[in-house]
Design a protein around this motif. Structure first.
Motif, PDB file in Angstrom:
ATOM      1  N   ARG A  66       0.730  -1.220   0.088  1.00  0.00           N
ATOM      2  CA  ARG A  66       0.062   0.077  -0.630  1.00  0.00           C
ATOM      3  C   ARG A  66       0.807   1.276   0.277  1.00  0.00           C
ATOM      4  NH1 ARG A  66      -3.890   2.549  -0.842  1.00  0.00           N
ATOM      5  NH2 ARG A  66      -5.231   3.964   0.379  1.00  0.00           N
ATOM      6  N   VAL A  86       0.768   3.982  -2.463  1.00  0.00           N
ATOM      7  CA  VAL A  86       0.245   5.798  -2.116  1.00  0.00           C
ATOM      8  C   VAL A  86       2.278   6.824  -2.837  1.00  0.00           C
ATOM      9  CG1 VAL A  86       0.482   7.407  -0.545  1.00  0.00           C
ATOM     10  CG2 VAL A  86      -0.756   4.967  -0.596  1.00  0.00           C
ATOM     11  N   GLN A 133       2.138   7.765  -6.219  1.00  0.00           N
ATOM     12  CA  GLN A 133       0.760   8.793  -6.635  1.00  0.00           C
ATOM     13  C   GLN A 133       2.356  10.267  -6.372  1.00  0.00           C
ATOM     14  OE1 GLN A 133      -1.843   8.858  -3.793  1.00  0.00           O
ATOM     15  NE2 GLN A 133      -2.489   7.121  -4.526  1.00  0.00           N
ATOM     16  N   SER A 165       2.406  14.551  -1.805  1.00  0.00           N
ATOM     17  CA  SER A 165       1.101  13.735  -2.241  1.00  0.00           C
ATOM     18  C   SER A 165       0.974  14.122  -0.148  1.00  0.00           C
ATOM     19  CB  SER A 165       0.650  12.806  -2.804  1.00  0.00           C
ATOM     20  OG  SER A 165       1.001  11.387  -1.593  1.00  0.00           O
ATOM     21  N   GLN A 166      -0.170  14.424  -0.084  1.00  0.00           N
ATOM     22  CA  GLN A 166      -0.812  14.818   1.182  1.00  0.00           C
ATOM     23  C   GLN A 166      -0.972  13.090   1.538  1.00  0.00           C
ATOM     24  OE1 GLN A 166      -0.532  17.348   3.258  1.00  0.00           O
ATOM     25  NE2 GLN A 166      -0.877  16.292   5.088  1.00  0.00           N
ATOM     26  N   GLU A 167      -1.815  13.206   1.462  1.00  0.00           N
ATOM     27  CA  GLU A 167      -1.536  11.438   1.367  1.00  0.00           C
ATOM     28  C   GLU A 167       0.055  10.279   1.926  1.00  0.00           C
ATOM     29  OE1 GLU A 167      -3.981   8.175  -1.314  1.00  0.00           O
ATOM     30  OE2 GLU A 167      -4.036   6.917   0.370  1.00  0.00           O
ATOM     31  N   ASP A 175       0.963  11.519   5.386  1.00  0.00           N
ATOM     32  CA  ASP A 175      -0.192  11.154   6.315  1.00  0.00           C
ATOM     33  C   ASP A 175       0.429   9.940   6.425  1.00  0.00           C
ATOM     34  OD1 ASP A 175      -1.384  13.549   6.511  1.00  0.00           O
ATOM     35  OD2 ASP A 175      -3.089  12.783   5.788  1.00  0.00           O
ATOM     36  N   TYR A 176       0.911   9.030   5.772  1.00  0.00           N
ATOM     37  CA  TYR A 176       1.436   7.815   6.145  1.00  0.00           C
ATOM     38  C   TYR A 176       2.762   7.466   7.097  1.00  0.00           C
ATOM     39  CZ  TYR A 176      -2.565   4.488   3.685  1.00  0.00           C
ATOM     40  OH  TYR A 176      -3.115   4.217   3.123  1.00  0.00           O
ATOM     41  N   LYS A 179      -5.882  12.481  11.445  1.00  0.00           N
ATOM     42  CA  LYS A 179      -5.225  11.642  10.133  1.00  0.00           C
ATOM     43  C   LYS A 179      -5.522  10.534  10.491  1.00  0.00           C
ATOM     44  CE  LYS A 179      -0.831  14.418   9.148  1.00  0.00           C
ATOM     45  NZ  LYS A 179      -0.016  14.859   9.503  1.00  0.00           N
ATOM     46  N   LEU A 214      -8.178   8.683   7.492  1.00  0.00           N
ATOM     47  CA  LEU A 214      -8.004   7.510   6.953  1.00  0.00           C
ATOM     48  C   LEU A 214      -9.099   6.345   7.389  1.00  0.00           C
ATOM     49  CD1 LEU A 214      -5.289   6.577   5.496  1.00  0.00           C
ATOM     50  CD2 LEU A 214      -4.723   5.295   7.395  1.00  0.00           C
ATOM     51  N   LYS A 234     -12.438   6.883   5.340  1.00  0.00           N
ATOM     52  CA  LYS A 234     -12.248   6.810   3.452  1.00  0.00           C
ATOM     53  C   LYS A 234     -13.283   5.583   2.986  1.00  0.00           C
ATOM     54  CE  LYS A 234      -8.274   8.737   2.053  1.00  0.00           C
ATOM     55  NZ  LYS A 234      -6.867   8.467   1.876  1.00  0.00           N
TER      56      LYS A 234
END
Ligand code: ADP
Ligand code: MG
Length: 652
Positions: free
Chosen positions: A603, A607, A610, A614-616, A619-620, A645, A649, A652
């Motif tokens: 995963r 991510v 991308q 990226s914000q995601e 955050d991860y 956060k 998540l 989602k």
């Protein structure tokens, strides 16, 4: 000067209140306390007089006198010791200056709350709040005292009700007389315990104060039937009375007697008396040395470590005597710091009576005796570990910390000490069935291919069991030392190695496991690392200075991440100790390790694809790091942002 009234200091008041309304089951110990104060006061004048004979005013017949009076219901304890000035009366008796007192009060309050009958004797012994114990049996206490070398005497008086008075008075002899006006329960025929009864008092002195160095005297009124000239009692003649002053205590110092003739109870009573403990000692070492240096030593390990053993207010050290005469208390120079818990005394004709502390420190005799004592204590411990394991573990529970601190404190220049101590260490291990293990025992169990001694730190077994790093080691059946005490890791660091095997924290650096499978995993990890170079670099960048490195892990099984400390610098547990000591600068260098076989890893790769900005992805990274922190028991700096956060998540 006229009579003045003073208030007791607040804490003193509290203590008095507890004494008077307390849960004591053992009130008789007041006598031991007052006699020991009298004996201390005589020690002091004796010592002062060595350099200033005038203080004695011609009276060096040191003695303590008990005077019970049935008609006035009073008991007096007199000494010709040093006495007290007006200021000393206020400071020593009107105030509790002792640091242990707060702790004492708290314990008492608690015991009272729980209505438990933790006897006062236990607590008094522990904290030595001596003088006030007299209020357990007295409704009023009068102290008349004159300091040696001074003319004016003072009378101090209190009913234990919050205030006391002081006024000038006359007193011929130097020293102190303490008169207790007994409470109704403690005199007369119907008394619970009769403290004006000479035979009762005699038995109490024998029980508690037999070895006091000065005679404790009392007048006995002897009733006799008159005898005729042949020595036969005359029938029907009225009885006569005569006074006879007797010394109640034997005074023969125990340590001068032959070891084989001393009963265990005698050693125990002696110890309890001299060191104000209520429990019997766990170990007794009695030695006579003859040869170039002659001395007798009598050492004890108290059953329980005192609550302030590691505080600066704890007074370590042994008593010194020269030809049975007391010269000094708390001589620190005889034993090394790590044996500060040992109580006892040394009596040697080679000590001179009026030697100063400074000169004593340099004394050659003292050094040699000290070395001998240290060796004999270590030998005793060694034997105990080998032959009386259960007893040794009890010892370890009380004083293991001292030995570990000893190792740490000798890190730079005490290889000798370290070598002596390392075989005395005990640790819990991942193999709970094995109980505590010495390093030797651990090493003996190590399989051939294990090169290092593995250890892990945590606040308890469970915390370590749950560490993600433990999973793999458990699978591979590698036994791990469990460091549960916060000084453990410092001692291990100072040791560096044992039996040529290095210590290795499971949360630091590379694990270096030597089996075939591990070698394979290592290779595999290197491959994965190569393939994911960008990802690793970007996670590191995203976390900034929170981590020193990010790595693909070869020590994780079911956990997604873990945090390890760099081999350089402190570990997490040490960081915690420093932080507790207000030294937050010493931080462990954090390395985030990621499990490439966890689903999360895939995963993460997705991510990451991308885009690293990226914000995601950010955050991860943040959440991964936080997870790792939490596993180590460390809170993230920004918990609410993390919670947000996670919530986002989950939604989602
Ligand atoms: P401790 O004996 O542990 O110091 P105590 O409460 O028994 O505590 O006594 C408090 C202090 O009062 C002593 O330290 C000493 O200075 C003083 N004191 C008590 N009794 C006497 C005495 N008989 N002669 C001289 N000073 C005394
Ligand atoms: Mg005392």
């Amino acid at each position: 000067m006229s009579k003045e009234t003073y208030e007791f200091q607040a804490e003193t008041k509290q203590l008095l209140d507890l004494m008077i309304h307390s849960i004591y089951t053992n009130r008789e110990i007041f006598l031991r306390e007052l006699i020991s104060n009298a004996s201390d006061a005589i020690d002091k004048i004796h010592f002062e007089a060595l350099t200033n004979k005038d203080l004695l005013e011609g009276d060096n017949n040191y003695e303590i006198f008990l005077v019970p009076d049935e008609t006035t219901h009073t008991l007096s304890i007199s000494d010709n010791g040093i006495g007290m000035t007006r200021d000393e009366l206020i400071d020593n008796i009107g105030t509790i200056a002792k640091s242990g007192t707060k702790a004492f009060l708290q314990k008492m309050m608690k015991a009272k709350e729980n209505n438990s009958s933790v006897s006062g004797k236990e607590l008094i012994g522990q904290f030595g709040v001596g003088f006030y114990s007299a209020f357990m049996v007295a409704e009023k206490i009068t102290v008349i005292t004159r300091k040696a070398g001074q003319k004016q005497a003072y009378k101090w008086e209190s009913a234990g009700d919050g205030s006391y008075t002081i006024e000038e008075c006359n007193k011929d002899k130097r020293g102190t007389t303490i008169t207790l006006s007994l409470l109704p329960d403690f005199y007369g025929d119907k008394a619970e315990e009769n403290f004006v009864d000479t035979y009762k008092l005699e038995s109490l002195v024998k029980k508690y104060s037999d070895y006091v160095r000065y005679p404790i005297k009392m007048n006995f009124v002897i009733e006799e039937t008159p005898k005729d000239k042949d020595g036969k009692e005359i029938k029907d003649a009225p009885k006569t009375k005569r006074d006879e002053i007797r010394t109640l205590n034997s005074m023969q110092p125990l340590w001068t007697r032959n070891k084989s003739e001393i009963k265990p109870e005698e050693y125990n009573e002696f110890y309890k008396n001299l060191f104000h403990d209520w429990e019997e000692p766990m170990e007794i070492l009695h030695n006579k040395a003859e040869g170039t240096i002659e001395y007798t030593s009598l050492l004890f390990f108290p059953a329980k470590a005192p609550f302030n053993l590691y505080h600066t207010d704890y007074q370590p050290g042994l008593q010194l005597y020269s030809r049975h005469v007391f010269i000094m208390d708390n001589c620190k120079d005889l034993l090394p710091e790590y044996l500060r818990f040992v109580k006892g005394l040394v009596d040697s004709p080679d000590f001179s009576l009026n030697i100063s502390r400074e000169l004593l420190q340099q004394s050659r005799e003292l050094k040699i005796i000290g070395r001998n004592l240290e060796n004999s204590i270590l030998k005793t411990l060694d034997k105990m570990l080998k032959n009386k394991r259960e007893k040794y573990e009890k010892f370890w529970a009380q004083y293991g910390k001292s030995l570990k601190i000893g190792i740490y404190n000798n890190m730079y220049n005490g290889t000798d000490t370290i070598n002596k101590l390392k075989d005395l260490l005990l640790f819990a291990t991942s193999d709970a069935d094995k109980g505590l293990s010495s390093l030797k025992e651990y090493v003996e169990r190590m399989p051939e291919n294990q090169k290092k001694i593995y250890y892990a730190s945590g606040k308890d077994r469970k915390a370590i069991d749950d560490l993600p790093q433990m999973e793999l080691l458990r699978d591979k059946n590698v036994e791990v030392l469990y460091l549960l005490d916060n000084v453990d890791e410092f001692a291990i660091e100072a040791l560096h190695e044992y039996d040529n095997k290095q210590f290795h924290s499971i949360s630091r650096g590379d694990l270096d496991l030597d089996d075939v499978e591990s070698q394979q995993t290592k290779k595999e990890t290197e491959d994965i690392t190569k393939k994911n170079e960008d990802l690793i670099k970007d996670i590191k960048e995203s976390l900034g200075d929170k981590v020193t490195d990010v790595k693909i892990s070869n020590r994780l099984k079911s956990s997604a991440v873990c945090l390890v400390a760099d081999e350089q610098g402190p570990s997490f547990a040490m960081e915690q100790v420093f932080a507790d000591a207000n030294n937050p600068m010493f931080k462990a260098k954090r390395i985030l390790e990621i499990n490439p076989h966890h689903q999360l890893f895939k995963r993460l790769q997705t991510v990451h694809n991308q885009g690293k900005t990226s914000q995601e992805f950010k955050d991860y990274c943040d959440l991964l790091f936080t997870q790792a922190l939490l596993i180590e028991g460390i809170l993230p700096e920004n918990p609410s942002s993390i919670a947000n956060k996670i919530a986002a998540l989950m939604a989602k």
